[in-house]
Design a protein around this motif. Sequence first.
Motif, short mmCIF file in Angstrom:
data_model
loop_
_atom_site.label_atom_id
_atom_site.label_comp_id
_atom_site.label_asym_id
_atom_site.label_seq_id
_atom_site.Cartn_x
_atom_site.Cartn_y
_atom_site.Cartn_z
N ILE A 140 0.83 -1.21 0.00
CA ILE A 140 0.00 0.00 0.00
C ILE A 140 0.87 1.26 0.00
O ILE A 140 0.58 2.22 -0.71
N LEU A 141 1.94 1.25 0.78
CA LEU A 141 2.83 2.41 0.80
C LEU A 141 3.48 2.62 -0.56
O LEU A 141 3.84 3.74 -0.92
N GLY A 142 3.60 1.54 -1.32
CA GLY A 142 4.14 1.67 -2.68
C GLY A 142 3.27 2.53 -3.57
O GLY A 142 3.73 3.04 -4.60
N ASN A 143 2.00 2.71 -3.18
CA ASN A 143 1.10 3.57 -3.97
C ASN A 143 1.56 5.02 -3.99
O ASN A 143 1.17 5.79 -4.87
N LEU A 144 2.37 5.40 -3.02
CA LEU A 144 2.84 6.78 -2.98
C LEU A 144 3.66 7.14 -4.21
O LEU A 144 3.82 8.32 -4.53
N LYS A 145 4.17 6.13 -4.91
CA LYS A 145 4.96 6.44 -6.10
C LYS A 145 4.09 7.03 -7.20
O LYS A 145 4.62 7.67 -8.12
N ILE A 146 2.79 6.84 -7.13
CA ILE A 146 1.91 7.47 -8.12
C ILE A 146 1.93 8.99 -7.94
O ILE A 146 1.95 9.75 -8.91
N VAL A 147 1.92 9.44 -6.68
CA VAL A 147 1.97 10.87 -6.42
C VAL A 147 3.28 11.46 -6.93
O VAL A 147 3.29 12.47 -7.65
N THR A 148 4.39 10.84 -6.56
CA THR A 148 5.69 11.35 -7.00
C THR A 148 5.85 11.23 -8.51
O THR A 148 6.45 12.10 -9.15
N THR A 149 5.30 10.16 -9.09
CA THR A 149 5.37 10.01 -10.55
C THR A 149 4.59 11.11 -11.25
O THR A 149 5.05 11.68 -12.24
N ALA A 150 3.40 11.42 -10.74
CA ALA A 150 2.58 12.47 -11.36
C ALA A 150 3.29 13.81 -11.30
O ALA A 150 3.27 14.59 -12.26
N ILE A 151 3.94 14.11 -10.17
CA ILE A 151 4.67 15.38 -10.04
C ILE A 151 5.84 15.43 -11.02
O ILE A 151 6.07 16.44 -11.70
N LEU A 152 6.57 14.32 -11.13
CA LEU A 152 7.69 14.27 -12.06
C LEU A 152 7.22 14.32 -13.51
O LEU A 152 7.89 14.89 -14.37
N PHE A 153 6.07 13.68 -13.80
CA PHE A 153 5.48 13.77 -15.14
C PHE A 153 5.27 15.22 -15.51
O PHE A 153 5.59 15.64 -16.63
N ARG A 154 4.69 15.98 -14.57
CA ARG A 154 4.35 17.38 -14.84
C ARG A 154 5.62 18.23 -14.93
O ARG A 154 5.69 19.17 -15.73
N THR A 155 6.61 17.91 -14.12
CA THR A 155 7.80 18.75 -14.02
C THR A 155 8.78 18.51 -15.16
O THR A 155 9.25 19.45 -15.81
N ILE A 204 8.81 5.55 1.83
CA ILE A 204 8.68 6.82 1.11
C ILE A 204 9.89 7.04 0.19
O ILE A 204 9.75 7.46 -0.96
N LEU A 205 11.08 6.75 0.72
CA LEU A 205 12.28 6.87 -0.11
C LEU A 205 12.21 5.92 -1.30
O LEU A 205 12.57 6.29 -2.43
N SER A 206 11.73 4.70 -1.06
CA SER A 206 11.59 3.72 -2.15
C SER A 206 10.62 4.22 -3.21
O SER A 206 10.86 4.06 -4.41
N ALA A 207 9.50 4.84 -2.77
CA ALA A 207 8.52 5.36 -3.72
C ALA A 207 9.11 6.48 -4.57
O ALA A 207 8.88 6.56 -5.77
N CYS A 208 9.88 7.36 -3.94
CA CYS A 208 10.49 8.47 -4.68
C CYS A 208 11.50 7.96 -5.69
O CYS A 208 11.54 8.42 -6.85
N LEU A 209 12.32 7.00 -5.27
CA LEU A 209 13.32 6.44 -6.19
C LEU A 209 12.64 5.70 -7.34
O LEU A 209 13.08 5.79 -8.50
N SER A 210 11.57 4.96 -7.03
CA SER A 210 10.85 4.23 -8.07
C SER A 210 10.27 5.19 -9.10
O SER A 210 10.32 4.92 -10.31
N ALA A 211 9.70 6.30 -8.63
CA ALA A 211 9.13 7.28 -9.54
C ALA A 211 10.21 7.92 -10.41
O ALA A 211 10.03 8.09 -11.63
N MET A 212 11.34 8.28 -9.80
CA MET A 212 12.43 8.89 -10.55
C MET A 212 12.93 7.94 -11.64
O MET A 212 13.09 8.33 -12.80
N ALA A 213 13.16 6.69 -11.25
CA ALA A 213 13.66 5.71 -12.22
C ALA A 213 12.63 5.44 -13.30
O ALA A 213 12.98 5.31 -14.48
N GLY A 214 11.36 5.36 -12.91
CA GLY A 214 10.31 5.07 -13.88
C GLY A 214 10.15 6.15 -14.93
O GLY A 214 10.07 5.88 -16.13
N VAL A 215 10.08 7.40 -14.48
CA VAL A 215 9.90 8.52 -15.41
C VAL A 215 11.10 8.65 -16.33
O VAL A 215 10.97 8.85 -17.54
#
Length: 355
Positions: A140-155, A204-215
């Motif tokens: 469930i905490l892994g879902n936070l990567k959607i928030v960070t991914t969306a921000i990185l998508f926009r940025t 949270i750190l894992s979610a941020c790293l996952s979003a960065m790597a994914g984008v």
Amino acid sequence: MRNAGGGGSGIHDQERDVDAEKDEKVKINRSPKVPVRLPAIVVASILTLFTSSQGVLTTLSQTDGGYTYDYGTVPFLAELLKLGVSATLLWREMRRGGPVKLTKDWRSIRLFPIPSIIYVVHNNIQFATLTYVDTSTYQILGNLKIVTTAILFRTFLKRKLSKLQWIAIVLLTLGTTTSQLKGCGAKSCEGLLVAPIQGYLLAILSACLSAMAGVYTEYLMKKNDDSLHWQNVQLYSFGVLFNGMRLSGGDFNEGFSNGVWFARLFSGYNFVTLLVVLNLGCTGLLVSWIMKFADNIVKVYATSMAMLLTMVLSIILFNFVPTLQLFIGIAICGISLQIYFTPPQQLVEQPTIPR
């Protein structure tokens, strides 16, 4: 009156063709638009299955809450597996004789080490996180990567999200938070959260790293029309290299007291650990396909929906007792998923056009 040459008939045929084309356009406009193509949905569904079993298998590979093996070797073997599969598929693709685009310019190749380094850190944090939180909480905490991914998508990718999609992302954040609140009943409340704070910080750190790597990976995959297998070979070659360097650095810091890492590569491994390697490798290959042909947020939503299956498996395998907050959180996340991917025109009842 029709002329002898059939010109009148031709005119009427053209008029019928125009009318038929208009009718077809009306049908298309009435039909719901599918935001994701069927192959992407199939791949995302398979990815959901692999993701839901990832945390479960990793937990099952533990002994007394810890790892009897060097968990840094698992990402290394997974990268090696992905590299072998990608190289084989690339070789088969080139043997067919068709056009295969391979960009070998160093200015392009030099971009691939960046996500590889991020994935090295992320994969190792993933194992550490699961020593603090249960598998359902981790999922469930892994879902936070959607928030960070969306921000990185926009940025960084300049992708615009609709207001409805931002609402869905806010709902997802609320659902994730709700699922982690501790209930206060007859027992005293010693804390607000259900897991140690270290677990949340790592998640949270894992979610941020996952979003960065994914984008960033999506950017690499879509910046040209190179063969997917060639792009994977580049990505996973650096993955093998950096994971090997990480293991060598660990040996150096310990003064080589346990020898060199490749001499104890499978030390402490069991069948479940090998399944963890296989799961991690297959997950990476599926993700690269989605990055190339679909969308990164499709990927993170697909992996997020694995939380329900993870919870069921945790109940069966680990006697996990789900809380009401967990069910509410999952329900909110499911609503968020529906809102994010539902086309706006489907949210409004379409007026019927009289014939």
